[in-house]
Design a protein around this motif. Structure first.
Motif, mmCIF file in Angstrom:
data_model
loop_
_atom_site.group_PDB
_atom_site.id
_atom_site.type_symbol
_atom_site.label_atom_id
_atom_site.label_comp_id
_atom_site.label_asym_id
_atom_site.label_seq_id
_atom_site.Cartn_x
_atom_site.Cartn_y
_atom_site.Cartn_z
ATOM 1 N N ALA A 1 -2.938 5.404 4.369
ATOM 2 C CA ALA A 1 -3.113 4.895 2.952
ATOM 3 C C ALA A 1 -2.034 5.675 2.204
ATOM 4 O O ALA A 1 -1.785 4.967 1.114
ATOM 5 C CB ALA A 1 -4.511 5.901 2.748
ATOM 6 N N LEU A 2 -1.549 6.597 2.341
ATOM 7 C CA LEU A 2 -0.333 7.189 1.564
ATOM 8 C C LEU A 2 0.723 6.289 1.613
ATOM 9 O O LEU A 2 1.343 5.847 0.666
ATOM 10 C CB LEU A 2 0.019 8.502 2.262
ATOM 11 C CG LEU A 2 1.399 8.997 1.599
ATOM 12 C CD1 LEU A 2 1.272 9.213 0.115
ATOM 13 C CD2 LEU A 2 1.764 10.323 2.327
ATOM 14 N N ARG A 3 1.215 5.624 2.990
ATOM 15 C CA ARG A 3 2.047 4.858 3.154
ATOM 16 C C ARG A 3 1.804 3.379 2.325
ATOM 17 O O ARG A 3 2.804 2.885 1.611
ATOM 18 C CB ARG A 3 2.374 4.524 4.786
ATOM 19 C CG ARG A 3 2.816 5.408 5.385
ATOM 20 C CD ARG A 3 2.698 5.239 7.007
ATOM 21 N NE ARG A 3 3.309 3.768 7.219
ATOM 22 C CZ ARG A 3 2.663 2.890 7.673
ATOM 23 N NH1 ARG A 3 1.418 2.751 7.831
ATOM 24 N NH2 ARG A 3 3.230 1.589 7.712
ATOM 25 N N GLY A 4 0.568 2.981 2.274
ATOM 26 C CA GLY A 4 0.383 1.854 1.393
ATOM 27 C C GLY A 4 0.590 2.120 -0.029
ATOM 28 O O GLY A 4 0.984 1.389 -0.680
ATOM 29 N N THR A 5 0.294 3.451 -0.484
ATOM 30 C CA THR A 5 0.431 3.645 -1.839
ATOM 31 C C THR A 5 2.005 3.539 -2.071
ATOM 32 O O THR A 5 2.294 3.219 -3.249
ATOM 33 C CB THR A 5 -0.239 4.882 -2.179
ATOM 34 O OG1 THR A 5 -1.771 4.865 -1.953
ATOM 35 C CG2 THR A 5 0.151 5.430 -3.509
ATOM 36 N N ILE A 6 2.713 4.187 -1.377
ATOM 37 C CA ILE A 6 4.253 4.463 -1.570
ATOM 38 C C ILE A 6 4.717 2.657 -1.465
ATOM 39 O O ILE A 6 5.708 2.683 -2.425
ATOM 40 C CB ILE A 6 4.929 5.157 -0.605
ATOM 41 C CG1 ILE A 6 4.430 6.646 -0.778
ATOM 42 C CG2 ILE A 6 6.426 5.206 -0.437
ATOM 43 C CD1 ILE A 6 4.693 7.652 0.185
ATOM 44 N N LEU A 7 4.253 2.131 -0.523
ATOM 45 C CA LEU A 7 5.038 0.828 -0.602
ATOM 46 C C LEU A 7 4.539 -0.058 -1.833
ATOM 47 O O LEU A 7 5.322 -0.819 -2.471
ATOM 48 C CB LEU A 7 4.216 0.027 0.581
ATOM 49 C CG LEU A 7 4.695 -1.402 0.916
ATOM 50 C CD1 LEU A 7 6.227 -1.470 0.763
ATOM 51 C CD2 LEU A 7 4.149 -2.087 2.071
ATOM 52 N N GLU A 8 3.352 0.204 -2.317
ATOM 53 C CA GLU A 8 2.772 -0.740 -3.446
ATOM 54 C C GLU A 8 3.436 -0.196 -4.819
ATOM 55 O O GLU A 8 3.781 -1.250 -5.371
ATOM 56 C CB GLU A 8 1.205 -0.657 -3.489
ATOM 57 C CG GLU A 8 0.752 -1.565 -4.627
ATOM 58 C CD GLU A 8 -0.732 -1.231 -4.741
ATOM 59 O OE1 GLU A 8 -1.547 -1.816 -5.761
ATOM 60 O OE2 GLU A 8 -1.475 -0.642 -3.889
ATOM 61 N N LYS A 9 3.516 1.002 -4.812
ATOM 62 C CA LYS A 9 3.909 1.539 -6.214
ATOM 63 C C LYS A 9 5.480 1.722 -6.308
ATOM 64 O O LYS A 9 6.082 1.515 -7.507
ATOM 65 C CB LYS A 9 3.229 2.707 -6.674
ATOM 66 C CG LYS A 9 1.511 2.483 -6.777
ATOM 67 C CD LYS A 9 0.922 3.991 -6.882
ATOM 68 C CE LYS A 9 -0.367 3.854 -7.607
ATOM 69 N NZ LYS A 9 -0.774 3.002 -8.625
ATOM 70 N N PHE A 10 6.051 2.089 -5.066
ATOM 71 C CA PHE A 10 7.432 2.331 -5.099
ATOM 72 C C PHE A 10 8.394 1.702 -4.352
ATOM 73 O O PHE A 10 9.533 1.868 -4.164
ATOM 74 C CB PHE A 10 7.621 3.898 -4.995
ATOM 75 C CG PHE A 10 6.738 4.574 -5.765
ATOM 76 C CD1 PHE A 10 6.682 4.552 -7.062
ATOM 77 C CD2 PHE A 10 5.632 5.402 -5.089
ATOM 78 C CE1 PHE A 10 6.066 5.523 -7.989
ATOM 79 C CE2 PHE A 10 4.670 6.119 -5.852
ATOM 80 C CZ PHE A 10 4.706 6.219 -7.313
ATOM 81 N N ASN A 11 7.761 0.519 -3.719
ATOM 82 C CA ASN A 11 8.584 -0.363 -2.949
ATOM 83 C C ASN A 11 9.533 0.227 -1.961
ATOM 84 O O ASN A 11 10.717 -0.006 -1.623
ATOM 85 C CB ASN A 11 9.530 -1.154 -3.785
ATOM 86 C CG ASN A 11 10.056 -2.411 -3.102
ATOM 87 O OD1 ASN A 11 9.761 -2.994 -2.241
ATOM 88 N ND2 ASN A 11 11.487 -2.823 -3.625
ATOM 89 N N MET A 12 8.979 1.162 -1.123
ATOM 90 C CA MET A 12 9.515 1.769 0.098
ATOM 91 C C MET A 12 8.489 1.846 1.395
ATOM 92 O O MET A 12 7.308 1.946 1.128
ATOM 93 C CB MET A 12 9.755 3.342 -0.315
ATOM 94 C CG MET A 12 10.335 4.287 0.794
ATOM 95 S SD MET A 12 11.024 5.649 0.346
ATOM 96 C CE MET A 12 9.479 6.744 0.026
ATOM 97 N N SER A 13 8.932 1.451 2.386
ATOM 98 C CA SER A 13 8.420 1.590 3.738
ATOM 99 C C SER A 13 8.756 2.496 4.419
ATOM 100 O O SER A 13 9.641 3.365 4.732
ATOM 101 C CB SER A 13 8.867 0.280 4.490
ATOM 102 O OG SER A 13 8.503 -0.892 3.868
ATOM 103 N N LEU A 14 7.554 3.500 4.845
ATOM 104 C CA LEU A 14 7.659 4.534 5.954
ATOM 105 C C LEU A 14 7.159 4.000 7.232
ATOM 106 O O LEU A 14 6.271 3.282 7.225
ATOM 107 C CB LEU A 14 6.797 5.927 5.214
ATOM 108 C CG LEU A 14 7.700 6.245 3.752
ATOM 109 C CD1 LEU A 14 6.773 7.219 3.376
ATOM 110 C CD2 LEU A 14 9.121 6.782 4.055
ATOM 111 N N GLY A 15 7.527 4.772 8.155
ATOM 112 C CA GLY A 15 7.137 4.625 9.497
ATOM 113 C C GLY A 15 5.665 5.240 9.713
ATOM 114 O O GLY A 15 5.085 6.171 9.034
ATOM 115 N N ASN A 16 4.657 4.485 10.341
ATOM 116 C CA ASN A 16 3.183 4.605 10.676
ATOM 117 C C ASN A 16 3.232 5.736 11.937
ATOM 118 O O ASN A 16 4.107 5.678 13.006
ATOM 119 C CB ASN A 16 2.429 3.504 10.849
ATOM 120 C CG ASN A 16 2.898 2.625 12.055
ATOM 121 O OD1 ASN A 16 4.043 2.367 12.262
ATOM 122 N ND2 ASN A 16 1.972 2.465 12.940
ATOM 123 N N GLY A 17 2.031 6.069 12.209
ATOM 124 C CA GLY A 17 1.735 7.031 13.270
ATOM 125 C C GLY A 17 1.494 6.271 14.466
ATOM 126 O O GLY A 17 0.733 5.127 14.423
#
Length: 394
Positions: free
Chosen positions: A322-338
């Motif tokens: 959910a955190l990764r989804g928030t960051i992608l939606e709001k700040f246009n950044m992709s992070l790696g998932n577990g």
């Protein structure tokens, strides 16, 4: 459509997964050259130059075979060129990618002895040595280790694995996956007595996905004479024979080789020691930010910290996805998932490849804004802690 983006967003997308990493503009421009005749004289000159230069990154004087494939293909090539059905190998479950390599070995009718870990450290060197000492008949034909486990941010000590093998007096081959470490973390194929080093183009080498590599020792090449696993596309021998004149036995990924040539020039111009120091510095700055926020890094042993990525453990009850989804939606950044057992438990910050201080500060700022937006309890100022470290350690 040149670039697909479901939601148009101003500014540069931050691709901060631990691979594929960002591709430098210079490398992209190299790929943009007209495709060359891969049987013509100019290609032979380029092929020989690239095949020679790539040895420097592996720190080897031996053959480096290049395939048009992902790192998964290089895994298979390492196994089928050296082993036979029913052969035993020793593997260490350091994380998801070690698990996948184990799964491939099993499907190829290889029999793995599997050393389990808690996914919070690198390979268990003492357990490897003990297993090899028990194997009086030398039934184990290879030891397979992932150098940098991309799912956990833990780096195994390959020099210590080699010492353990030598201390046990065991003749097994040493096969090492450097898919997420080559060009980012110090690695020494010849000095550490590695027999097959496996890698891919899309991480520290700063290329798109599409090339994979096997660095091959003389001992590994000798093993092909008795290896009985089927191989055709992955066979080293026709590759090495053609490579002697700069060519390939089948159509190579020509424009990716242009890119590789340019990426190698960039790495060697910066100097490998400088490249590794840059990655070390960014990794330490990231860990300082994580600790300031009040979180743990997934890697629990400082001797095994990865300089290519940091996996961050969120507190119980909070969703990393959910955190990764928030960051992608709001700040246009992709992070790696577990991955695997770490799904939704960790998120992964990639800090490898073509990456500088300002990109790191932007990445950590995006994470911190995401933590706030997602309502995850943390101590603000992690990005500032990283900046203080970076400015004091230029």
């Amino acid at each position: 459509m040149a670039y697909f983006q479901s939601k148009p967003t101003a500014g540069r997308h931050f691709l901060q997964i631990p691979g594929p990493s960002n591709v430098p503009d210079r490398v992209l421009r190299a790929m943009d050259n007209p495709t060359m005749d891969h049987r013509g004289p100019d290609f032979g000159l380029m092929g020989k130059a690239v095949l020679e230069k790539v040895k420097a990154v592996f720190k080897t004087k031996s053959h480096v075979v290049i395939y048009p494939a992902s790192g998964t293909g290089a895994w298979e090539a390492a196994l089928v060129n050296t082993l036979s059905p029913g052969d035993r190998v020793l593997m260490c479950e350091t994380g998801w990618f070690a698990h996948l390599w184990h799964e491939m070995a099993t499907r190829l009718q290889i029999v793995p002895d599997y050393i389990r870990t808690d996914w919070r450290r690198g390979a268990d060197v003492a357990a490897i040595e003990a297993k090899l000492r028990e194997d009086k008949a030398h039934a184990i034909k290879a030891v397979c280790v992932v150098h940098n486990e991309t799912s956990t941010g833990c780096t195994s000590r390959i020099d210590e694995v080699r010492k353990a093998m030598d201390a046990a007096g065991h003749p097994a081959l040493l096969l090492v996956d450097t898919i997420s470490s080559l060009g980012s973390i110090d690695y020494r194929h010849d000095e550490w007595g590695v027999d097959v080093t496996i890698s891919g183009s899309q991480k520290g080498l700063m290329l798109p996905p599409g090339l994979s590599f096997n660095a091959v020792s003389a001992k590994a090449l000798k093993a092909t004479e008795t290896a009985k696993l089927p191989r055709a596309f992955w066979d080293w021998k026709p590759m090495i024979a053609s490579n002697a004149t700069g060519y390939f036995p089948y159509t190579p990924a020509t424009n990716m080789l242009y890119a590789l040539d340019t990426a190698l020039d960039m790495l060697l111009a910066e100097g490998l020691d400088n490249v590794f120091a840059r990655h070390d510095r960014h990794a330490e700055a990231t860990r300082r930010a994580v600790r300031h926020w009040g979180f743990e890094v997934q890697c629990a042993d400082p001797r095994h910290y990865s300089s290519a990525l940091t996996a961050v453990r969120l507190p119980e009850g909070h969703s990393a996805n959910a955190l990764r989804g928030t960051i992608l939606e709001k700040f246009n950044m992709s992070l790696g998932n577990g991955l695997g057992q770490l799904n939704d438990r960790v998120f992964r910050i990639g800090h490898l490849g073509d990456f500088g201080d300002l990109q790191l500060v932007g990445t950590l700022g995006g994470v911190e804004m995401g933590l706030r937006a997602a309502g995850i309890p943390h101590k603000s100022g992690g990005a500032q802690a990283a900046m203080e470290y970076l400015s004091g350690n230029a």
